[in-house]
Design a protein around this motif. Structure first.
Motif, PDB file in Angstrom:
ATOM      1  N   HIS A   7       0.815  -1.219   0.000  1.00 21.06           N
ATOM      2  CA  HIS A   7       0.000   0.000   0.000  1.00 21.06           C
ATOM      3  C   HIS A   7       0.850   1.272   0.000  1.00 21.06           C
ATOM      4  O   HIS A   7       0.406   2.307   0.512  1.00 21.06           O
ATOM      5  N   LEU A   8       2.033   1.208  -0.570  1.00 19.22           N
ATOM      6  CA  LEU A   8       2.940   2.350  -0.514  1.00 19.22           C
ATOM      7  C   LEU A   8       2.331   3.612  -1.115  1.00 19.22           C
ATOM      8  O   LEU A   8       2.453   4.690  -0.541  1.00 19.22           O
ATOM      9  N   ALA A   9       1.668   3.492  -2.237  1.00 16.97           N
ATOM     10  CA  ALA A   9       1.056   4.669  -2.872  1.00 16.97           C
ATOM     11  C   ALA A   9       0.030   5.309  -1.931  1.00 16.97           C
ATOM     12  O   ALA A   9      -0.025   6.538  -1.807  1.00 16.97           O
ATOM     13  N   ASP A  10      -0.770   4.490  -1.246  1.00 20.40           N
ATOM     14  CA  ASP A  10      -1.762   5.013  -0.302  1.00 20.40           C
ATOM     15  C   ASP A  10      -1.085   5.704   0.885  1.00 20.40           C
ATOM     16  O   ASP A  10      -1.550   6.747   1.351  1.00 20.40           O
ATOM     17  N   VAL A  11      -0.002   5.116   1.379  1.00 16.46           N
ATOM     18  CA  VAL A  11       0.727   5.689   2.512  1.00 16.46           C
ATOM     19  C   VAL A  11       1.277   7.060   2.130  1.00 16.46           C
ATOM     20  O   VAL A  11       1.148   8.034   2.882  1.00 16.46           O
ATOM     21  N   ILE A  12       1.857   7.146   0.939  1.00 14.64           N
ATOM     22  CA  ILE A  12       2.407   8.421   0.464  1.00 14.64           C
ATOM     23  C   ILE A  12       1.296   9.443   0.256  1.00 14.64           C
ATOM     24  O   ILE A  12       1.422  10.606   0.644  1.00 14.64           O
ATOM     25  N   ALA A  15       0.129  10.815   3.587  1.00 14.37           N
ATOM     26  CA  ALA A  15       1.107  11.742   4.153  1.00 14.37           C
ATOM     27  C   ALA A  15       1.038  13.087   3.443  1.00 14.37           C
ATOM     28  O   ALA A  15       1.024  14.137   4.078  1.00 14.37           O
ATOM     29  N   ARG A  16       0.962  13.051   2.133  1.00 15.55           N
ATOM     30  CA  ARG A  16       0.988  14.290   1.341  1.00 15.55           C
ATOM     31  C   ARG A  16      -0.335  15.034   1.419  1.00 15.55           C
ATOM     32  O   ARG A  16      -0.386  16.220   1.701  1.00 15.55           O
ATOM     33  N   ARG A  17      -1.423  14.338   1.197  1.00 17.36           N
ATOM     34  CA  ARG A  17      -2.741  14.977   1.110  1.00 17.36           C
ATOM     35  C   ARG A  17      -3.314  15.322   2.481  1.00 17.36           C
ATOM     36  O   ARG A  17      -3.808  16.424   2.699  1.00 17.36           O
ATOM     37  N   ASP A  18      -3.234  14.381   3.400  1.00 20.81           N
ATOM     38  CA  ASP A  18      -3.897  14.545   4.701  1.00 20.81           C
ATOM     39  C   ASP A  18      -2.948  14.954   5.827  1.00 20.81           C
ATOM     40  O   ASP A  18      -3.400  15.267   6.921  1.00 20.81           O
ATOM     41  N   GLY A  19      -1.644  14.877   5.562  1.00 15.64           N
ATOM     42  CA  GLY A  19      -0.683  15.162   6.629  1.00 15.64           C
ATOM     43  C   GLY A  19      -0.639  14.065   7.670  1.00 15.64           C
ATOM     44  O   GLY A  19      -0.191  14.282   8.793  1.00 15.64           O
ATOM     45  N   THR A  20      -1.101  12.869   7.294  1.00 19.85           N
ATOM     46  CA  THR A  20      -1.150  11.748   8.226  1.00 19.85           C
ATOM     47  C   THR A  20       0.153  10.954   8.168  1.00 19.85           C
ATOM     48  O   THR A  20       0.472  10.371   7.131  1.00 19.85           O
ATOM     49  N   VAL A  33       9.170   6.329   9.768  1.00 19.22           N
ATOM     50  CA  VAL A  33       7.895   7.023   9.621  1.00 19.22           C
ATOM     51  C   VAL A  33       7.860   7.680   8.251  1.00 19.22           C
ATOM     52  O   VAL A  33       8.868   8.194   7.778  1.00 19.22           O
ATOM     53  N   VAL A  34       6.705   7.644   7.615  1.00 21.57           N
ATOM     54  CA  VAL A  34       6.505   8.321   6.332  1.00 21.57           C
ATOM     55  C   VAL A  34       5.688   9.574   6.625  1.00 21.57           C
ATOM     56  O   VAL A  34       4.583   9.488   7.162  1.00 21.57           O
ATOM     57  N   ILE A  35       6.286  10.729   6.301  1.00 21.65           N
ATOM     58  CA  ILE A  35       5.600  12.012   6.474  1.00 21.65           C
ATOM     59  C   ILE A  35       5.736  12.814   5.191  1.00 21.65           C
ATOM     60  O   ILE A  35       6.595  12.532   4.355  1.00 21.65           O
ATOM     61  N   ASP A  36       4.908  13.814   5.070  1.00 20.66           N
ATOM     62  CA  ASP A  36       4.961  14.707   3.928  1.00 20.66           C
ATOM     63  C   ASP A  36       6.314  15.412   3.881  1.00 20.66           C
ATOM     64  O   ASP A  36       6.871  15.778   4.916  1.00 20.66           O
ATOM     65  N   ILE A  37       6.855  15.620   2.682  1.00 19.83           N
ATOM     66  CA  ILE A  37       8.177  16.233   2.534  1.00 19.83           C
ATOM     67  C   ILE A  37       8.215  17.645   3.117  1.00 19.83           C
ATOM     68  O   ILE A  37       9.210  18.035   3.733  1.00 19.83           O
ATOM     69  N   ALA A  38       7.147  18.395   2.988  1.00 22.43           N
ATOM     70  CA  ALA A  38       7.120  19.754   3.549  1.00 22.43           C
ATOM     71  C   ALA A  38       7.215  19.700   5.078  1.00 22.43           C
ATOM     72  O   ALA A  38       7.905  20.514   5.693  1.00 22.43           O
TER      73      ALA A  38
END
Length: 83
Positions: A7-12, A15-20, A33-38
């Motif tokens: 589910h890597l695409a969903d995880v990314i 992180a990007r869309r929801d900040g989760t 941990v996978v987080i948004d780059i910003a």
């Protein structure tokens, strides 16, 4: 770990869309941990600013001492303040 692979695409996207953030575990132990780059960049800059402020405080303390500070004395100050 296996779930993240599938589910890597969903995880990314989360992180990007929801900040989760997604914590990745291996054998039940947190590993990454996978987080948004910003968010990553914001956290990294905040950590760098905090480290700079801490080093500046140590330098100010060293300047307040009589004479020069040896490398050994500076190392001891770093251990005392960081430990």
């Amino acid at each position: 770990m296996a779930e993240v692979r599938s589910h890597l695409a969903d995880v990314i996207d989360r992180a990007r869309r929801d900040g989760t953030p997604t914590i990745i575990t291996r054998r039940g132990r947190p590993e990454a941990v996978v987080i948004d780059i910003a968010e990553y960049q914001r956290l990294k800059e905040a950590a760098e600013r905090a480290e700079d402020e801490w080093l500046n405080r140590l330098a100010d303390e060293a300047e307040g001492r009589q004479g020069a500070v040896s490398l050994e004395e500076m190392a001891a100050m770093l251990r005392d303040h960081h430990g």
